[in-house]
Write a protein that holds these residues in place. Structure first.
Motif, short mmCIF file in Angstrom:
data_model
loop_
_atom_site.label_atom_id
_atom_site.label_comp_id
_atom_site.label_asym_id
_atom_site.label_seq_id
_atom_site.Cartn_x
_atom_site.Cartn_y
_atom_site.Cartn_z
N SER A 1 0.84 -1.20 0.00
CA SER A 1 0.00 0.00 0.00
C SER A 1 0.88 1.25 0.00
N ILE A 2 0.42 2.31 -0.65
CA ILE A 2 1.14 3.59 -0.63
C ILE A 2 0.20 4.69 -0.14
N GLN A 3 0.78 5.70 0.46
CA GLN A 3 0.01 6.77 1.06
C GLN A 3 -0.65 7.65 0.00
N ASP A 4 -1.80 8.21 0.36
CA ASP A 4 -2.46 9.17 -0.52
C ASP A 4 -1.62 10.43 -0.63
N GLU A 5 -1.60 11.01 -1.84
CA GLU A 5 -0.85 12.24 -2.05
C GLU A 5 -1.52 13.07 -3.14
N GLY A 6 -2.11 14.20 -2.74
CA GLY A 6 -2.78 15.05 -3.71
C GLY A 6 -3.95 14.33 -4.36
N ASP A 7 -3.96 14.36 -5.70
CA ASP A 7 -5.03 13.70 -6.44
C ASP A 7 -4.83 12.19 -6.56
N LEU A 8 -3.65 11.72 -6.21
CA LEU A 8 -3.35 10.29 -6.30
C LEU A 8 -3.72 9.62 -4.97
N ARG A 9 -4.85 8.94 -4.98
CA ARG A 9 -5.37 8.34 -3.75
C ARG A 9 -5.74 6.87 -3.98
N ASN A 10 -5.80 6.13 -2.89
CA ASN A 10 -6.22 4.72 -2.93
C ASN A 10 -5.29 3.88 -3.79
N GLY A 11 -3.98 4.04 -3.59
CA GLY A 11 -3.01 3.36 -4.44
C GLY A 11 -2.21 2.28 -3.75
N TRP A 12 -1.59 1.44 -4.56
CA TRP A 12 -0.67 0.42 -4.07
C TRP A 12 0.34 0.08 -5.16
N LEU A 13 1.44 -0.52 -4.75
CA LEU A 13 2.48 -0.93 -5.69
C LEU A 13 2.29 -2.38 -6.08
N ILE A 14 2.44 -2.65 -7.36
CA ILE A 14 2.49 -4.01 -7.88
C ILE A 14 3.94 -4.26 -8.28
N LYS A 15 4.61 -5.17 -7.58
CA LYS A 15 6.04 -5.37 -7.78
C LYS A 15 6.33 -6.78 -8.28
N THR A 16 7.13 -6.86 -9.36
CA THR A 16 7.56 -8.13 -9.91
C THR A 16 9.04 -8.01 -10.27
N PRO A 17 9.72 -9.12 -10.53
CA PRO A 17 11.13 -9.06 -10.91
C PRO A 17 11.37 -8.30 -12.21
N THR A 18 10.39 -8.30 -13.13
CA THR A 18 10.59 -7.67 -14.43
C THR A 18 10.09 -6.24 -14.50
N LYS A 19 9.05 -5.92 -13.74
CA LYS A 19 8.46 -4.59 -13.82
C LYS A 19 7.66 -4.30 -12.56
N SER A 20 7.76 -3.06 -12.07
CA SER A 20 6.99 -2.65 -10.89
C SER A 20 6.37 -1.29 -11.16
N PHE A 21 5.16 -1.09 -10.64
CA PHE A 21 4.48 0.18 -10.90
C PHE A 21 3.39 0.40 -9.86
N ALA A 22 2.87 1.64 -9.83
CA ALA A 22 1.81 2.01 -8.91
C ALA A 22 0.48 2.08 -9.64
N VAL A 23 -0.58 1.66 -8.96
CA VAL A 23 -1.93 1.77 -9.50
C VAL A 23 -2.83 2.39 -8.44
N TYR A 24 -3.93 2.99 -8.90
CA TYR A 24 -4.86 3.67 -7.99
C TYR A 24 -6.30 3.28 -8.32
N ALA A 25 -7.07 2.99 -7.28
CA ALA A 25 -8.48 2.67 -7.43
C ALA A 25 -9.32 3.91 -7.21
#
Length: 249
Positions: A89-113
């Motif tokens: 899980s990642i903290q809310d910041e500005g307009d980017l809320r309800n997010g979490w990190l999806i982490k894998t060995p090949t690629k990692s990124f943040a998504v928001y609901a």
């Protein structure tokens, strides 16, 4: 529940619809035992800006793609094996809320609901699928994951030398090891990261020195997994990465 749905006609039909939405360019998704758990639109933090992406959670893979026509057509299909996934899980910041990190060995990124409830449901379902997979296979969770890239807009200057300002001529690049936004002179070297590519990839000088000396753990810990720890900037995006596999993402 999942085992009961695996061979149901309704599940087979739902998966077939997803396949058809991706068309001939997508990979076949129907295999024995695979169950479509859920689907929905999430905002993916891409290198240029946040973008809406359609996500499909199966009991063994996570699939996402660009939305061409909602519920009818998607492209640029990405398939992520869940046994390699960890989420934070990642903290809310500005307009980017309800997010979490999806982490894998090949690629990692943040998504928001769209809502906190939706975020909780996604994370709970993903964790349950991963846990069930690892339990069945006897494998342990992956400790290795690719760095989450710092978005272009958050770096007005090179995050390594702290001097080079980014312009249409002096372009931004990303270190594949730490995820920092760096200038060309600070990232001229290449290094083989087998989990990310079969060819040597661009990394910054700092990570190159650590990797060359065998201090890979130190390199991995040079920055937080959350892009939110990086310096802020309101500078508009002005460049692309010449060796990015998907420059639009």
């Amino acid at each position: 529940m999942v085992d009961r749905l695996a061979n149901s006609e309704a599940n087979t039909r739902r998966i077939s619809i997803v396949e058809n939405c991706f068309g001939a360019a997508g990979q076949p998704l129907t295999i024995p035992g695979r169950v479509l758990i859920g689907e929905g639109v999430l905002t993916k933090l891409c290198r240029k800006k946040p973008k809406a992406r359609q996500f499909f959670l199966f009991n063994d893979i996570l699939v996402y793609g660009n939305i061409v026509i909602q519920k009818k057509k998607y492209n640029k299909q990405h398939i992520i094996p869940l046994e390699n996934v960890t989420i934070d899980s990642i903290q809310d910041e500005g307009d980017l809320r309800n997010g979490w990190l999806i982490k894998t060995p090949t690629k990692s990124f943040a998504v928001y609901a769209a809502t906190a409830t939706e975020k909780s449901e996604w994370m709970n379902h993903i964790n349950k699928c991963v846990s069930d997979l690892l339990s069945k296979s006897g494998k342990t969770p992956s400790n290795e994951h690719a760095a989450v890239w710092v978005p272009d807009s958050e770096a007005a200057v090179c995050m390594r030398c702290q001097k080079a300002k980014f312009t249409p001529v002096n372009r931004r690049h990303h270190c594949r090891k730490c995820g920092f936004v760096v200038c060309g002179p600070c990232s001229e070297k290449r290094f083989l990261l087998p989990s990310q590519s079969s060819k040597p990839v661009r990394i910054c000088d700092f990570c190159y020195d650590l990797l060359s000396s065998g201090e890979m753990t130190a390199c991995q810990s040079t920055r937080s997994d959350s892009y939110s720890q990086s310096p802020k900037s309101s500078l508009n995006d002005v460049s692309d990465d010449d060796d990015d596999e998907d420059s639009s993402d």
